[in-house]
Write an enzyme that holds these catalytic residues in place. Structure first.
Site, PDB file in Angstrom:
ATOM      1  N   ARG A 340      41.696  41.813 128.352  1.00  0.00           N
ATOM      2  CA  ARG A 340      40.732  42.670 127.645  1.00  0.00           C
ATOM      3  C   ARG A 340      40.074  43.659 128.604  1.00  0.00           C
ATOM      4  NH1 ARG A 340      37.842  43.128 122.611  1.00  0.00           N
ATOM      5  NH2 ARG A 340      38.981  41.416 121.644  1.00  0.00           N
ATOM      6  N   GLU A 743      29.317  42.004 120.407  1.00  0.00           N
ATOM      7  CA  GLU A 743      29.596  42.366 121.792  1.00  0.00           C
ATOM      8  C   GLU A 743      29.387  43.840 122.133  1.00  0.00           C
ATOM      9  OE1 GLU A 743      33.072  39.409 123.264  1.00  0.00           O
ATOM     10  OE2 GLU A 743      33.501  40.490 121.414  1.00  0.00           O
TER      11      GLU A 743
END
Length: 795
Positions: A340, A743
């Site tokens: 990621r 997030e």
């Protein structure tokens, strides 16, 4: 827009703006989708009546556990003598690896996280054995009587140590788009640099805890503070050598998680379960703050080397990133986290020619793990550092360079992993924030201030966020739910998501209320349990509302459809003439109260219970070609931070922050605003104050609030202006077209790091671009100021 002003600390003020909700009406349901309903546990949180694992009344005979840990970073265990431990007052059992009935492993994937070390220890803080006693104090005192002898082995403690030793824990990975090296070589301008960003402790208010209660036969009930009940269930079953169906894991709420309770709780639950199985008594393991910080994983720290070629307008021709992540002693979730970081190296920028190379390094430190953003923040922070460097080299406003590189709104551009960006709204958001924050005038004012202020220097920056939403491990993009409608029309809701303070439960309850068109208080929120919804994914990747909201709606719609079919048959009207209205149902020309229709359906032998399931469509990623569509959509936002630094001490303040964030059509604006503010402040801590420090022996020395500085109320800017983008609408088919908000806001805090860089540059009269890694603590800022002045000939 509805504007709410929240008075705070005397003259301090937070201004938040939310889009207009639906018109209020006596005929509308209370607190449906789109309304700023209070968190379901808000009153209990502030009155102290919310029940956490440690608040569950203890059963008679409950044992308390303490875990003894390694004092060495890397060593052979020569001898452990536990005789004195076993004889100590109050001790019921002492547990070592040989006491585990099944597999000595609590890992999420790779079978490399032993519950208790065998033969070798690989970090200072690794579990050696556990003591079960009548009290925690007795267990701790007994553990101190152990004799442990070690033979030290060479220890790798830093990223540089691991790079020098070629210590790759997992295979490297690379993404490539176009011909970046050729593009860089042909570009009119070229730059290169290195950026280091530190880790971060989760510092959840409720520490790691599990309470294991043995049942009949092989049954075990575990109350765990976990974001991933199914994984805890699987690991407890694995260590006990029983089938998964023997283990039930339950969690009503956590006092914070932030990723630290995704994989880490398995170790705690496994030890408690083994103690309960061996003793036949309930067993509780609750880590205190010091032990928790020493034993559990952190956000990964990274070293990222970058190269870039660009033209006179700052338009990037090609970029190369070499990411090196410190994983710690075991794999944990590092493969997906490092991936990621690669996925987000582009942030909001159309790089066109890019190469991203990632190494996942082994060190003899605690195994790093998931943390809000899951690698994305580290990848983004380096890119924003690069954008600042380009702007400085050209003598341009960094915002203009950023805008020149945004993904186009019309689509057509590809990410470095070959996914087309079709929903880019970042240019619109940034333009709106640029106007509302008065960025240009304030930047000019900062320059004027600095010209007349020899000691205090200010800086300002506006940075964007583009964050992909979905688990990049494709099979995790699924969720289940269970909905019961009782005879009085009240509703019982259960799903696989977990509540850690983020407001997931109230959002999903609002979805169910909206589906039935009943008031929110008619929907009962219940604890997450593997006994009701099986095989769940972790509540992570900002996907909790997307996945569980869709699953819960599917379950509610099944029951609603049954009610429609029943009413159509009983009242002899077409189904098209049946409509769910607020707290009632129109059947032809009649209106029936929702509870009355439910009662009639029960008497008519209609099932009023249903499961629901949802899997995110179209998510793929081919590692061999490093290409695919790993995200369902992107969330966007932007922030302006203005800071001041004292060039004599390095002390600094965030003076003002303006945030404009995209949440699509908000399920709950009040909850979303809280997530935006909280995410920003947590990101601010990561980038400015929270410094993890290990000594030369590999021992973590910042393991308590006395030595590890999380943000406090005084670190929050007095002037904080947060707005939800009122034009937001998700183009993807998400639950009520909302967007994830857990997030993405954390990365808005990168604007503060860029602003601090701007202020340090001012201290050297803007003659050179300063070196400033993260966290930008006062010590690091002072060193950067002094080095910049020395290099500029001003010292």
């Amino acid at each position: 827009m509805d504007e709410t002003r929240i008075q705070d600390r005397g003259e301090a003020e937070t201004i938040v703006s939310v889009p207009h909700g639906r018109p209020s009406s006596a005929r509308a349901i209370r607190d449906g989708v789109g309304h700023p309903a209070a968190h379901d546990s808000a009153v209990r949180h502030v009155t102290g009546t919310a029940i956490y694992v440690d608040d569950i009344p203890e059963l008679p005979g409950t044992l308390h556990l303490h875990v003894a840990t390694s004092a060495r970073a890397h060593a052979r265990i020569v001898r452990i003598d536990l005789d004195a431990v076993r004889r100590a007052p109050g001790v019921a059992a002492v547990l070592r690896a040989e006491d585990i009935p099944g597999e000595n492993d609590a890992s999420p994937v790779f079978h490399d996280d032993p519950v208790f070390a065998e033969g070798v220890v690989q970090y200072a803080g690794q579990s050696l054995f556990a003591v079960a006693a009548e009290s925690m104090a007795a267990a701790r005192a007994a553990a101190a009587l152990a004799t442990v002898e070690y033979e030290d082995l060479p220890a790798l403690l830093t990223i540089e140590d691991a790079l020098a030793a070629e210590a790759d824990l997992l295979p490297a990975h690379e993404m490539r788009l176009g011909r970046p090296e050729e593009a860089i070589a042909a570009a009119p301008h070229r730059l290169a640099g290195t950026f280091r960003v530190g880790g971060q402790d989760h510092f959840y208010l409720e520490g790691q805890i599990a309470y294991a209660i043995p049942g009949e036969g092989e049954d075990m009930l575990v109350h765990s503070s976990t974001q991933h009940p199914t994984e805890v269930q699987h690991n407890v079953a694995k260590v006990l050598a029983v089938a998964d169906h023997c283990v039930t894991v339950e969690v009503r709420r956590m006092g914070g998680g932030f990723g630290g309770k995704e994989s880490q709780p398995s170790l705690i639950a496994a030890i408690a379960a083994v103690a309960a199985r061996k003793s036949g008594r309930p067993a509780k393991l609750r880590l205190d703050r010091d032990d928790d910080m020493i034993m559990t994983g952190k956000r990964h720290d990274f070293r990222i080397d970058w190269e870039v070629g660009f033209d006179g307008d700052g338009r990037i021709a090609g970029a190369v990133f070499r990411q090196a992540a410190r994983c710690g002693y075991s794999a944990d979730l590092s493969a997906a986290i490092a991936d990621r970081a690669m996925f987000h190296a582009d942030n909001a920028y159309d790089l066109q020619n890019a190469r991203i190379h990632s190494r996942r390094l082994k060190t003899h430190t605690v195994s790093n793990t998931a943390f809000r953003g899951f690698g994305g923040p580290q990848g983004m922070a380096a890119t924003e550092r690069m954008m600042d460097a380009i702007a400085f080299a050209l003598g341009r406003d960094p915002l203009e360079v950023r805008k020149a590189n945004f993904y186009p709104a019309e689509g057509g551009a590809l990410t470095p992993y070959h996914m087309e960006v079709t929903d880019s709204i970042i240019a619109e958001i940034v333009a709106a924030l640029e106007r509302s924050s008065d960025y240009a005038a304030r930047r000019a004012a900062v320059r004027r201030f600095n010209a007349g202020s020899p000691i205090v220097k200010k800086g300002i920056a506006l940075t964007p966020v583009k964050f992909g939403i979905s688990f990049t491990t494709s099979h995790l993009n699924q969720a289940g739910a269970l909905v019961h409608v009782y005879k009085d029309g009240s509703v019982h809701l259960n799903h696989g998501g977990t509540e850690m303070g983020q407001g997931l439960f109230v959002k999903v309850a609002q979805v169910v209320a909206e589906t039935f068109q009943i008031d929110l208080d008619r929907v009962k929120i219940t604890a997450t349990t593997t006994g009701k919804v099986p095989n769940t994914s972790a509540t992570a990747a900002s996907s909790g509302s997307d996945l569980n909201g869709m699953a819960a709606r599917a379950a509610a719609e099944t029951i609603r459809d049954r009610l429609v079919a029943f009413a159509a048959a009983k009242y002899r009207v077409p189904e098209s003439q049946i409509a769910f209205l607020p707290n009632r149902v129109r059947v032809g020309s009649e209106e029936i109260a929702f509870p009355d229709l439910v009662q009639e359906a029960y008497l008519g032998q209609v099932s009023l219970s249903s499961t629901g399931f949802y899997a995110t469509p179209g998510i793929t990623y081919d590692r061999e070609t490093a290409s695919g569509r790993p995200f369902f959509y992107f969330a966007y936002g932007a922030a302006v931070s203005e800071v001041a630094i004292d060039t004599l001490t390095g002390e600094n303040r965030l003076l003002r922050v303006d945030i404009l964030h995209d949440v699509g059509r908000s399920l709950n604006p009040a909850v979303d605003l809280g997530q935006i503010e909280g995410g920003f402040v947590q990101g601010l801590g990561w980038l400015t104050t929270e410094e993890l420090w290990w000594d030369e022996a590999g021992r973590l020395r910042t393991h308590a609030p006395s030595t590890y500085k999380i943000p406090t109320a005084n670190d929050r800017p007095d002037d904080m202006r947060i707005a939800i983008w009122d034009r937001g609408e998700n183009r993807a088919e998400t639950i009520f077209r909302s967007k994830a908000v857990g997030e993405p806001p954390l990365m808005l805090a990168i604007s503060a790091l860029s602003a601090l860089t701007d202020a340090v540059a001012a201290a050297a009269d803007y003659r050179l671009f300063p070196e400033l890694d993260a966290p930008a603590t006062p010590e690091r800022i002072l060193a950067a100021v002094e080095e910049a002045r020395r290099r500029a000939g001003l010292a």
